[in-house]
Design a protein around this motif. Structure first.
Motif, mmCIF file in Angstrom:
data_model
loop_
_atom_site.group_PDB
_atom_site.id
_atom_site.type_symbol
_atom_site.label_atom_id
_atom_site.label_comp_id
_atom_site.label_asym_id
_atom_site.label_seq_id
_atom_site.Cartn_x
_atom_site.Cartn_y
_atom_site.Cartn_z
ATOM 1 N N LYS A 1 0.824 -1.195 0.000
ATOM 2 C CA LYS A 1 0.000 0.000 0.000
ATOM 3 C C LYS A 1 0.866 1.256 0.000
ATOM 4 O O LYS A 1 1.809 1.383 0.766
ATOM 5 N N PHE A 2 0.518 2.168 -0.895
ATOM 6 C CA PHE A 2 1.240 3.440 -0.982
ATOM 7 C C PHE A 2 0.317 4.480 -1.589
ATOM 8 O O PHE A 2 -0.422 4.190 -2.532
ATOM 9 N N ALA A 3 0.337 5.700 -1.037
ATOM 10 C CA ALA A 3 -0.459 6.780 -1.608
ATOM 11 C C ALA A 3 0.165 8.109 -1.219
ATOM 12 O O ALA A 3 0.787 8.250 -0.162
ATOM 13 N N ALA A 4 0.041 9.096 -2.112
ATOM 14 C CA ALA A 4 0.541 10.442 -1.844
ATOM 15 C C ALA A 4 -0.419 11.452 -2.456
ATOM 16 O O ALA A 4 -0.900 11.261 -3.571
ATOM 17 N N VAL A 5 -0.714 12.502 -1.719
ATOM 18 C CA VAL A 5 -1.621 13.549 -2.179
ATOM 19 C C VAL A 5 -0.816 14.806 -2.454
ATOM 20 O O VAL A 5 0.090 15.154 -1.678
ATOM 21 N N PHE A 6 -1.117 15.500 -3.565
ATOM 22 C CA PHE A 6 -0.368 16.707 -3.882
ATOM 23 C C PHE A 6 -1.246 17.729 -4.598
ATOM 24 O O PHE A 6 -2.288 17.412 -5.166
ATOM 25 N N ASN A 7 -0.798 18.976 -4.557
ATOM 26 C CA ASN A 7 -1.433 20.087 -5.264
ATOM 27 C C ASN A 7 -0.303 20.912 -5.863
ATOM 28 O O ASN A 7 0.552 21.436 -5.131
ATOM 29 N N VAL A 8 -0.272 21.006 -7.195
ATOM 30 C CA VAL A 8 0.835 21.665 -7.886
ATOM 31 C C VAL A 8 0.323 22.731 -8.839
ATOM 32 O O VAL A 8 -0.601 22.483 -9.625
ATOM 33 N N SER A 9 0.921 23.907 -8.785
ATOM 34 C CA SER A 9 0.597 24.970 -9.731
ATOM 35 C C SER A 9 1.415 24.780 -11.001
ATOM 36 O O SER A 9 2.612 24.462 -10.948
ATOM 37 N N LEU A 10 0.789 24.962 -12.158
ATOM 38 C CA LEU A 10 1.473 24.818 -13.436
ATOM 39 C C LEU A 10 1.914 26.163 -14.010
ATOM 40 O O LEU A 10 2.426 26.230 -15.127
ATOM 41 N N LYS A 11 1.732 27.223 -13.243
ATOM 42 C CA LYS A 11 2.141 28.547 -13.716
ATOM 43 C C LYS A 11 3.664 28.632 -13.777
ATOM 44 O O LYS A 11 4.365 28.033 -12.957
ATOM 45 N N ALA A 12 4.167 29.365 -14.760
ATOM 46 C CA ALA A 12 5.614 29.511 -14.930
ATOM 47 C C ALA A 12 6.240 30.131 -13.678
ATOM 48 O O ALA A 12 5.700 31.070 -13.099
ATOM 49 N N ARG A 13 7.375 29.578 -13.247
ATOM 50 C CA ARG A 13 8.053 30.064 -12.059
ATOM 51 C C ARG A 13 9.173 31.031 -12.429
ATOM 52 O O ARG A 13 9.886 30.824 -13.400
ATOM 53 N N GLN A 14 9.326 32.079 -11.653
ATOM 54 C CA GLN A 14 10.431 33.013 -11.813
ATOM 55 C C GLN A 14 11.302 32.914 -10.573
ATOM 56 O O GLN A 14 10.839 33.126 -9.450
ATOM 57 N N PHE A 15 12.568 32.578 -10.778
ATOM 58 C CA PHE A 15 13.480 32.489 -9.642
ATOM 59 C C PHE A 15 13.925 33.883 -9.225
ATOM 60 O O PHE A 15 14.521 34.626 -10.011
ATOM 61 N N GLY A 16 13.633 34.255 -7.976
ATOM 62 C CA GLY A 16 14.109 35.511 -7.431
ATOM 63 C C GLY A 16 13.682 36.745 -8.203
ATOM 64 O O GLY A 16 12.641 36.779 -8.853
#
Length: 218
Positions: free
Chosen positions: A80-95
């Motif tokens: 048994k294994f499960a993981a829940v996630f929420n990820v934004s697909l918007k482009a990331r700008q570093f700093g």
């Protein structure tokens, strides 16, 4: 591709599988990557803790659109294994965005590039972080010269800094380049040490769409 980790993943490792593997091998994190298609199918996964791949995960989406992916990945048989996630697909700008040419970090990278093209070992050493310099300093002169020649042979023969960002003492440069006659995109990480910008690491991928506006080869 979604990266699930029990520790924050350094920015430089997000787009480079080998960097995540190195962090896992060093015991700094345990991570899982999941590649999900536009139809919600899991087509590839890799468990970095064990250093192996598995294709026995399924994805149950809760939110699945152009801006956000949220859901649950689980092992559909056996252990048994499960993981829940929420990820934004918007482009990331570093700093904070860097000016055209990369500002001071960009100038430091260009100096390193010129040292490589000129086969200037002393100049090349000056542009490396203290950690990177250790391995070069311990290398015999003849071998260091041969290594620099190989770096020039396999590295970019022309480049153009097209973007990037800076956060505290770390800078990220986006570099378009020509490598062995083909277009390439590089993510170059710079680190400020003793008030000087040094080259920390580089990740390159070939990209046929890259066309340089300027060309340089010493």
């Amino acid at each position: 591709v979604v990266i699930l980790s029990d520790e924050p993943v350094p920015e430089y490792a997000i787009d480079e599988d080998s960097e995540i593997k190195d962090l896992a091998t060093a015991g700094k994190l345990h991570a899982l990557t999941v590649t999900v298609t536009a139809t919600g199918d899991v087509v590839s996964t890799e468990v970095y803790t064990w250093g192996r791949q598995t294709n026995f995960l399924k994805f149950a989406p809760k939110v699945f659109n152009a801006e956000t992916v949220e859901g649950r990945v689980y092992l559909w048989y056996g252990e048994k294994f499960a993981a829940v996630f929420n990820v934004s697909l918007k482009a990331r700008q570093f700093g904070t965005p860097l000016p055209a040419g990369g500002g001071e970090p960009g100038e430091a990278y260009e100096e390193c590039f010129e040292a490589i093209q000129a086969q200037d070992v002393a100049g090349f050493k000056k542009c490396l972080t203290a950690e990177k310099l250790k391995s070069v300093e311990s290398t015999p002169v003849a071998q260091a010269e041969a290594d620099l020649s190989e770096i020039r042979e396999w590295g970019p023969s022309a480049n153009e800094i097209v973007g990037g960002g800076v956060k505290d003492d770390i800078a990220k440069l986006i570099v378009h380049a020509e490598k062995r006659g083909a277009g390439a995109v590089g993510k170059v990480w710079m680190k400020r040490e003793a008030d000087k910008w040094k080259v920390d690491r580089e990740n390159w991928t070939y990209d046929e769409s890259v066309k340089l506006q300027r060309r340089t080869r010493l």
